[in-house]
Write a protein that holds these residues in place. Structure first.
Motif, PDB file in Angstrom:
ATOM      1  N   ASN A  14     -42.402  65.195 -24.229  1.00 11.12           N
ATOM      2  CA  ASN A  14     -42.160  63.799 -24.815  1.00 11.12           C
ATOM      3  C   ASN A  14     -41.529  63.095 -23.537  1.00 11.12           C
ATOM      4  N   PRO A  15     -42.055  61.969 -23.338  1.00 11.20           N
ATOM      5  CA  PRO A  15     -41.467  61.139 -22.426  1.00 11.20           C
ATOM      6  C   PRO A  15     -39.811  60.773 -22.382  1.00 11.20           C
ATOM      7  N   VAL A  16     -39.309  61.092 -21.152  1.00 10.22           N
ATOM      8  CA  VAL A  16     -37.929  60.690 -21.138  1.00 10.22           C
ATOM      9  C   VAL A  16     -37.420  59.507 -19.817  1.00 10.22           C
ATOM     10  N   THR A  17     -36.223  59.067 -19.996  1.00 14.90           N
ATOM     11  CA  THR A  17     -35.878  58.101 -19.006  1.00 14.90           C
ATOM     12  C   THR A  17     -35.136  58.793 -17.938  1.00 14.90           C
ATOM     13  N   LEU A  18     -35.245  58.742 -16.866  1.00 12.38           N
ATOM     14  CA  LEU A  18     -34.402  58.849 -15.593  1.00 12.38           C
ATOM     15  C   LEU A  18     -33.490  57.994 -15.154  1.00 12.38           C
ATOM     16  N   ILE A  19     -32.441  58.276 -14.596  1.00  7.22           N
ATOM     17  CA  ILE A  19     -31.238  57.316 -14.653  1.00  7.22           C
ATOM     18  C   ILE A  19     -31.307  57.255 -12.974  1.00  7.22           C
ATOM     19  N   GLY A  20     -31.149  56.159 -12.153  1.00  9.56           N
ATOM     20  CA  GLY A  20     -31.308  56.285 -10.778  1.00  9.56           C
ATOM     21  C   GLY A  20     -32.499  55.927 -10.167  1.00  9.56           C
ATOM     22  N   GLU A  21     -32.593  55.310  -8.852  1.00 10.68           N
ATOM     23  CA  GLU A  21     -33.668  55.316  -8.101  1.00 10.68           C
ATOM     24  C   GLU A  21     -34.521  56.524  -7.663  1.00 10.68           C
ATOM     25  N   GLU A  22     -35.625  56.325  -7.785  1.00 15.41           N
ATOM     26  CA  GLU A  22     -36.637  57.627  -7.324  1.00 15.41           C
ATOM     27  C   GLU A  22     -36.252  57.930  -5.824  1.00 15.41           C
ATOM     28  N   VAL A  23     -36.068  58.901  -5.176  1.00 20.41           N
ATOM     29  CA  VAL A  23     -35.912  59.312  -4.130  1.00 20.41           C
ATOM     30  C   VAL A  23     -37.190  59.475  -3.397  1.00 20.41           C
ATOM     31  N   LYS A  24     -37.638  59.021  -2.091  1.00 24.96           N
ATOM     32  CA  LYS A  24     -38.775  59.199  -1.729  1.00 24.96           C
ATOM     33  C   LYS A  24     -38.487  59.804  -0.171  1.00 24.96           C
ATOM     34  N   VAL A  25     -39.316  60.639   0.486  1.00 27.07           N
ATOM     35  CA  VAL A  25     -39.427  61.047   1.805  1.00 27.07           C
ATOM     36  C   VAL A  25     -39.283  59.825   2.681  1.00 27.07           C
ATOM     37  N   GLY A  26     -38.159  60.020   3.572  1.00 27.49           N
ATOM     38  CA  GLY A  26     -37.941  59.207   4.858  1.00 27.49           C
ATOM     39  C   GLY A  26     -36.668  58.574   4.324  1.00 27.49           C
ATOM     40  N   ASP A  27     -36.098  58.507   2.879  1.00 29.62           N
ATOM     41  CA  ASP A  27     -34.880  58.056   2.574  1.00 29.62           C
ATOM     42  C   ASP A  27     -33.726  58.545   3.279  1.00 29.62           C
ATOM     43  N   THR A  28     -32.397  57.936   3.224  1.00 32.50           N
ATOM     44  CA  THR A  28     -31.195  59.023   3.762  1.00 32.50           C
ATOM     45  C   THR A  28     -30.656  59.161   2.210  1.00 32.50           C
ATOM     46  N   ALA A  29     -30.390  60.422   2.091  1.00 30.48           N
ATOM     47  CA  ALA A  29     -29.886  60.928   0.933  1.00 30.48           C
ATOM     48  C   ALA A  29     -28.375  60.057   0.603  1.00 30.48           C
ATOM     49  N   LYS A  30     -28.302  59.625  -0.730  1.00 35.94           N
ATOM     50  CA  LYS A  30     -26.920  59.035  -0.998  1.00 35.94           C
ATOM     51  C   LYS A  30     -25.906  60.099  -1.425  1.00 35.94           C
ATOM     52  N   ASP A  31     -24.850  59.849  -0.957  1.00 37.35           N
ATOM     53  CA  ASP A  31     -23.585  60.927  -0.947  1.00 37.35           C
ATOM     54  C   ASP A  31     -23.324  60.940  -2.663  1.00 37.35           C
TER      55      ASP A  31
END
Length: 173
Positions: A14-31
């Motif tokens: 079953n499809p579900v909703t993820l909260i938050g932006e998708e993280v991608k290679v090259g991003d700086t990780a959010k704290d």
């Protein structure tokens, strides 16, 4: 208001909703701030200067999550200069109980039950279930994302070999 990504993954088909932006290679990780087993806060900045393999599981008390955590615990001893974190919304007490029973010593267990801080920062919080979706992230010493896997079906295993290879590569740089 956090971004919502409807149908980003499925849970038992079953499809579900993820909260938050998708993280991608090259991003700086959010704290983020989560709780360690002793209820002390842990943030990404606490591990600054370290390569991280972050294993995200919905609940440590399920078969796939158990197997995933055991696998990364086993691999952690072979990954010099890499800190392996497992994040779930299980209470720290449940994580500690499970680790004791399973003999887990090489993985740092972290609980996101309080605020979903990690879940929203890494785009893995499942809106409908208040659980985290299964995912793997590798961060280099500067918290740059070098590997991402959002497992499309939450009940499936991640690609262990690719994650381990990415962590080894990040640690060698």
């Amino acid at each position: 208001m956090a971004i919502e990504r409807a149908g980003a993954v499925t849970f038992k088909g079953n499809p579900v909703t993820l909260i938050g932006e998708e993280v991608k290679v090259g991003d700086t990780a959010k704290d983020f701030t989560v709780l360690a087993q002793g209820l002390q806060p842990y943030s990404l900045n606490d591990g600054k200067g370290t390569v991280h393999l972050i294993s995200v599981v919905p609940s440590i008390d399920t078969g796939v999550c158990d197997a995933q955590t055991r696998r990364f615990n086993e691999e952690a001893s072979k990954l010099p200069n890499v800190e392996v974190l497992t994040v779930s919304v299980d209470l720290p007490f449940a994580q500690a109980r499970w680790c004791g029973a399973a003999g887990i010593e090489n993985v740092k267990m972290l609980s996101d039950h309080r605020d979903l801080s990690f879940g929203e920062a890494f785009g893995v919080a499942i809106k409908e279930l208040r659980l985290l979706t299964r995912a793997i992230f590798v961060l280099d010493k500067d918290n740059k994302v070098t590997y991402v896997e959002y497992v499309p079906e939450v009940t499936n295993h991640p690609d262990y070999e690719k994650a381990i290879a990415a962590a080894k590569e990040a640690a060698e740089k």
